[in-house]
Design a protein around this motif. Structure first.
Motif, mmCIF file in Angstrom:
data_model
loop_
_atom_site.group_PDB
_atom_site.id
_atom_site.type_symbol
_atom_site.label_atom_id
_atom_site.label_comp_id
_atom_site.label_asym_id
_atom_site.label_seq_id
_atom_site.Cartn_x
_atom_site.Cartn_y
_atom_site.Cartn_z
ATOM 1 N N GLU A 13 2.342 -6.808 -8.679
ATOM 2 C CA GLU A 13 3.766 -6.481 -8.717
ATOM 3 C C GLU A 13 4.196 -5.687 -7.485
ATOM 4 O OE1 GLU A 13 4.503 -4.398 -12.301
ATOM 5 O OE2 GLU A 13 4.170 -6.142 -13.608
ATOM 6 N N ASN A 14 3.221 -5.111 -6.786
ATOM 7 C CA ASN A 14 3.528 -4.287 -5.609
ATOM 8 C C ASN A 14 2.759 -4.804 -4.391
ATOM 9 O OD1 ASN A 14 5.101 -1.949 -6.945
ATOM 10 N ND2 ASN A 14 3.235 -2.073 -8.170
ATOM 11 N N PRO A 15 3.146 -5.977 -3.874
ATOM 12 C CA PRO A 15 2.437 -6.536 -2.716
ATOM 13 C C PRO A 15 2.710 -5.728 -1.450
ATOM 14 C CG PRO A 15 4.374 -7.839 -3.196
ATOM 15 C CD PRO A 15 4.253 -6.846 -4.320
ATOM 16 N N MET A 16 1.812 -5.868 -0.482
ATOM 17 C CA MET A 16 1.974 -5.170 0.790
ATOM 18 C C MET A 16 2.835 -5.991 1.746
ATOM 19 S SD MET A 16 -1.995 -3.978 1.310
ATOM 20 C CE MET A 16 -2.611 -5.601 0.849
ATOM 21 N N ASN A 17 3.361 -5.332 2.737
ATOM 22 C CA ASN A 17 4.119 -6.003 3.791
ATOM 23 C C ASN A 17 3.129 -6.590 4.792
ATOM 24 O OD1 ASN A 17 5.739 -6.766 5.952
ATOM 25 N ND2 ASN A 17 7.077 -4.986 5.778
ATOM 26 N N PRO A 18 3.097 -7.911 4.963
ATOM 27 C CA PRO A 18 2.130 -8.509 5.896
ATOM 28 C C PRO A 18 2.329 -8.079 7.347
ATOM 29 C CG PRO A 18 3.697 -10.153 5.098
ATOM 30 C CD PRO A 18 3.911 -8.924 4.277
ATOM 31 N N LYS A 37 -6.319 -4.407 4.754
ATOM 32 C CA LYS A 37 -7.623 -4.122 4.145
ATOM 33 C C LYS A 37 -7.717 -2.653 3.758
ATOM 34 C CE LYS A 37 -10.389 -5.625 7.389
ATOM 35 N NZ LYS A 37 -11.643 -5.946 8.083
ATOM 36 N N MET A 38 -7.297 -1.783 4.671
ATOM 37 C CA MET A 38 -7.362 -0.342 4.413
ATOM 38 C C MET A 38 -6.447 0.052 3.258
ATOM 39 S SD MET A 38 -6.559 2.838 7.003
ATOM 40 C CE MET A 38 -4.816 2.433 7.155
ATOM 41 N N VAL A 39 -5.219 -0.420 3.288
ATOM 42 C CA VAL A 39 -4.243 -0.048 2.259
ATOM 43 C C VAL A 39 -4.638 -0.608 0.894
ATOM 44 C CG1 VAL A 39 -1.836 -0.306 1.527
ATOM 45 C CG2 VAL A 39 -2.358 0.187 3.919
ATOM 46 N N SER A 40 -5.170 -1.827 0.866
ATOM 47 C CA SER A 40 -5.541 -2.449 -0.411
ATOM 48 C C SER A 40 -6.680 -1.708 -1.108
ATOM 49 C CB SER A 40 -5.927 -3.914 -0.200
ATOM 50 O OG SER A 40 -7.139 -4.024 0.532
ATOM 51 N N ALA A 41 -7.437 -0.914 -0.354
ATOM 52 C CA ALA A 41 -8.540 -0.157 -0.941
ATOM 53 C C ALA A 41 -8.054 1.082 -1.689
ATOM 54 C CB ALA A 41 -9.530 0.261 0.149
ATOM 55 N N ILE A 42 -6.765 1.414 -1.544
ATOM 56 C CA ILE A 42 -6.185 2.561 -2.246
ATOM 57 C C ILE A 42 -5.814 2.124 -3.659
ATOM 58 C CG2 ILE A 42 -4.320 4.255 -2.230
ATOM 59 C CD1 ILE A 42 -4.130 3.797 0.819
ATOM 60 N N ARG A 43 -6.282 2.833 -4.649
ATOM 61 C CA ARG A 43 -6.145 2.379 -6.031
ATOM 62 C C ARG A 43 -4.716 2.461 -6.569
ATOM 63 N NH1 ARG A 43 -11.492 4.803 -9.181
ATOM 64 N NH2 ARG A 43 -13.068 3.708 -7.933
ATOM 65 N N LYS A 44 -4.053 3.587 -6.360
ATOM 66 C CA LYS A 44 -2.733 3.784 -6.951
ATOM 67 C C LYS A 44 -1.652 3.108 -6.118
ATOM 68 C CE LYS A 44 -3.885 8.192 -9.160
ATOM 69 N NZ LYS A 44 -3.515 9.635 -9.271
ATOM 70 N N ALA A 45 -0.760 2.413 -6.809
ATOM 71 C CA ALA A 45 0.314 1.683 -6.125
ATOM 72 C C ALA A 45 1.209 2.616 -5.324
ATOM 73 C CB ALA A 45 1.144 0.905 -7.142
#
Length: 275
Positions: free
Chosen positions: A187-192, A200-208
């Motif tokens: 529900e909270n995708p990253m900005n490509p 990769k770095m941001v996706s490793a952070i657990r909390k949205a």
């Protein structure tokens, strides 16, 4: 720029209670632009390497970062400690970027790509046609690997073997791709526009919420190493709070247990007296 002016500038960027000196060597060096001598607290700048004051300030702040960290470590470990100015850890680069940002805010330094229209156009091309497109492509790759994993399980095929010998893809790379693909499908995708490495770095952070904060920092111009260090510090603080909470709960539990045991001991002692 005179040596004393450079020193005054550095002290305005960050105070230091440990005296230091700034020396311009008057030489050109092919090996380094400057160096910090931890034994004498001397910043040496090979000023013949620089064409502008901006280049000199950049190196001066770099070497001053060594001085600030050396000062902090001397206070922590004592006067016998000798700082190694050749080591550049992630924490060093994060601190350097922090001081450089302060230098920029105070008007001592700037990076202005608009001074080169060709570089400005190239930067726009890199961001839109490569960083952003790569982010989109690799996130889709990650989603395909998630699907491949599910199909492997349905076919009773070991996914690890599929990754190792069919796709010939390093397992760590596959793990990172799947994690990015998973976040991009949430529900909270990253900005490509972050680019795949930052994704990769941001996706490793657990909390949205924490991911969103890191994303905004990066899109706002913070360097990846600065954002990474900020997240590590936040995680350490949270873990410290968690550890304190756990100890407080354990203390309450032990206090209750001790009270119950004391009550039981009193009962046993009274029973023995009456026997």
């Amino acid at each position: 720029m005179e040596n004393e002016k450079i020193k005054e500038m550095l002290l305005q960027i960050h105070e230091s209670n440990l005296d230091f000196s700034v020396v311009q060597s008057g030489k050109e060096s092919k090996r380094v632009n400057g160096l910090y001598k931890p034994d004498t607290h001397e910043i040496v700048l090979h000023n013949k390497n620089f064409k502008t004051d901006e280049q000199l300030v950049y190196t001066a702040v770099h070497e001053y970062t060594h001085h600030i960290i050396a000062e902090e470590q001397l206070a922590l470990y004592g006067s016998e400690y000798l700082y190694n100015a050749k080591v550049h850890t992630q924490a060093f680069w994060a601190r350097f970027q922090e001081l450089l940002s302060i230098a920029e805010e105070k008007g001592f330094y700037k990076i202005d790509i608009s001074s080169s229209p060709e570089l400005e156009d190239l930067t726009k091309k890199i961001r839109t046609e490569y960083l952003e497109q790569n982010g989109k492509l690799m996130s889709e790759f990650g989603r395909l690997l998630i699907r491949a994993h599910a199909l492997c399980e349905q076919a009773n095929i070991r996914y690890e073997d599929y990754i190792d010998r069919i796709l010939c893809l390093p397992r760590n790379a596959a793990r990172d791709l799947k994690r990015v693909g998973s976040v991009m499908g949430s529900e909270n995708p990253m900005n490509p526009a972050l680019g795949f490495d930052n994704m990769k770095m941001v996706s490793a952070i657990r909390k949205a919420d924490d991911r969103a904060s890191a994303e905004q920092q990066l899109l706002g111009g913070k360097s990846p190493v600065t954002v990474s260090e900020m997240m590590k510090q936040k995680s350490r603080a949270q873990n410290a709070d968690d550890a304190k909470t756990k100890l407080e709960k354990e203390a309450r539990r032990l206090t209750k247990t001790i009270a119950q045991l004391q009550q039981r001991l009193k009962f046993v002692e009274e029973s023995l007296e009456n026997m």
